[in-house]
Motif scaffolding. Structure first.
Motif, mmCIF file in Angstrom:
data_model
loop_
_atom_site.group_PDB
_atom_site.id
_atom_site.type_symbol
_atom_site.label_atom_id
_atom_site.label_comp_id
_atom_site.label_asym_id
_atom_site.label_seq_id
_atom_site.Cartn_x
_atom_site.Cartn_y
_atom_site.Cartn_z
ATOM 1 N N ARG A 24 0.837 -1.206 0.000
ATOM 2 C CA ARG A 24 0.000 0.000 0.000
ATOM 3 C C ARG A 24 0.871 1.256 0.000
ATOM 4 O O ARG A 24 0.601 2.205 -0.754
ATOM 5 N N PHE A 28 0.924 4.217 -2.826
ATOM 6 C CA PHE A 28 0.700 5.636 -2.542
ATOM 7 C C PHE A 28 1.877 6.486 -3.017
ATOM 8 O O PHE A 28 1.678 7.567 -3.594
ATOM 9 N N SER A 51 -5.535 8.877 -3.313
ATOM 10 C CA SER A 51 -6.040 7.533 -3.031
ATOM 11 C C SER A 51 -6.625 6.898 -4.289
ATOM 12 O O SER A 51 -6.392 5.712 -4.572
ATOM 13 N N SER A 57 -8.262 3.273 -0.843
ATOM 14 C CA SER A 57 -9.270 4.115 -0.198
ATOM 15 C C SER A 57 -8.613 5.182 0.674
ATOM 16 O O SER A 57 -7.438 5.057 1.042
ATOM 17 N N THR A 58 -9.380 6.194 1.006
ATOM 18 C CA THR A 58 -8.850 7.211 1.918
ATOM 19 C C THR A 58 -8.598 6.614 3.298
ATOM 20 O O THR A 58 -7.678 7.050 4.002
ATOM 21 N N PHE A 61 -5.293 5.280 3.133
ATOM 22 C CA PHE A 61 -4.307 6.368 3.196
ATOM 23 C C PHE A 61 -3.974 6.687 4.645
ATOM 24 O O PHE A 61 -2.792 6.779 5.018
#
Length: 220
Positions: A24, A28, A51, A57-58, A61
């Protein structure tokens, strides 16, 4: 937000929680390199847009970062680390070359790494400027790291008898300013010169620092 949300634990899809978190984070940062380093830039990017670009998704994040500034800080360090890896590899490969050839090989490696992706130039020389006192401190710390590297190579040249014995801190600081300015201006299209010509100019400047007028001293 006081801190990051707690990330899930345990295995899922054959990956550990740590592996999923690392993936992840990479996604990002890859998305940030595109958005911060191109369009719309750091100041025009939102958490939601980043995102979406990362395909996450936020909520995810906020499991990795507190703010977009945290992302920019991590990306700035990553871009510098990539350049440093290229330089250290060139230093090792050029160890037995004469000084002029060694300096040229090192700066070709740095310039190729930084300018090979225009987004890296923008992160290094544009987007990081004026964001916050925290990021200014980080930027100056990384610049000091590059100054230390130049000083170390200069002192190695002194030990080999290839350069003048002097305090290199001030000239190395001035030289790093030249490196940053020339590469930024070249990337922005403000210089009518090729990258090879820019590197050759930087090499001439550094050799002039290492071997100032009057060097080598007359034989006793």
């Amino acid at each position: 937000m006081a801190g990051r949300l707690k990330a899930p634990t345990g295995r899922y899809g054959g990956k550990s929680a740590e592996e999923r978190q690392a993936e992840r984070r990479r996604r990002f940062l890859d998305a940030a390199l595109q958005l911060f380093g191109d369009t719309p830039g750091y100041r025009g990017t939102t958490v939601a847009a980043l995102s979406e670009a990362a395909g996450l998704s936020t909520r995810q994040f906020y499991e990795e970062f507190r703010t977009l500034e945290d992302v920019l800080a991590a990306l700035h360090l990553q871009v510098n680390d990539w350049a440093q890896e290229a330089v250290l590899a060139a230093v090792a490969d050029a160890e037995h070359l004469p000084l002029a050839d060694r300096v040229a090989a090192i700066f070709r490696a740095y310039a190729a790494n930084v300018t090979g992706d225009p987004r890296r130039v923008r992160i290094t020389f544009v987007e990081i400027i004026g964001v916050s006192p925290r990021l200014e401190e980080q930027r100056l710390a990384r610049r000091a790291h590059w100054i230390d590297l130049v000083c170390a190579e200069a002192e190695a040249a002194v030990r080999r008898g290839e350069a003048a014995r002097r305090d290199y801190r001030l000239p190395a600081t001035a030289f790093i300013g030249s490196v940053n300015g020339l590469l930024h201006d070249w990337n922005a299209g403000w210089l009518d010169a090729t990258l090879d010509e820019v590197v050759e100019e930087l090499v001439r400047q550094l050799l002039g620092i290492l071997r100032p007028p009057g060097w080598p001293p007359p034989s006793a």
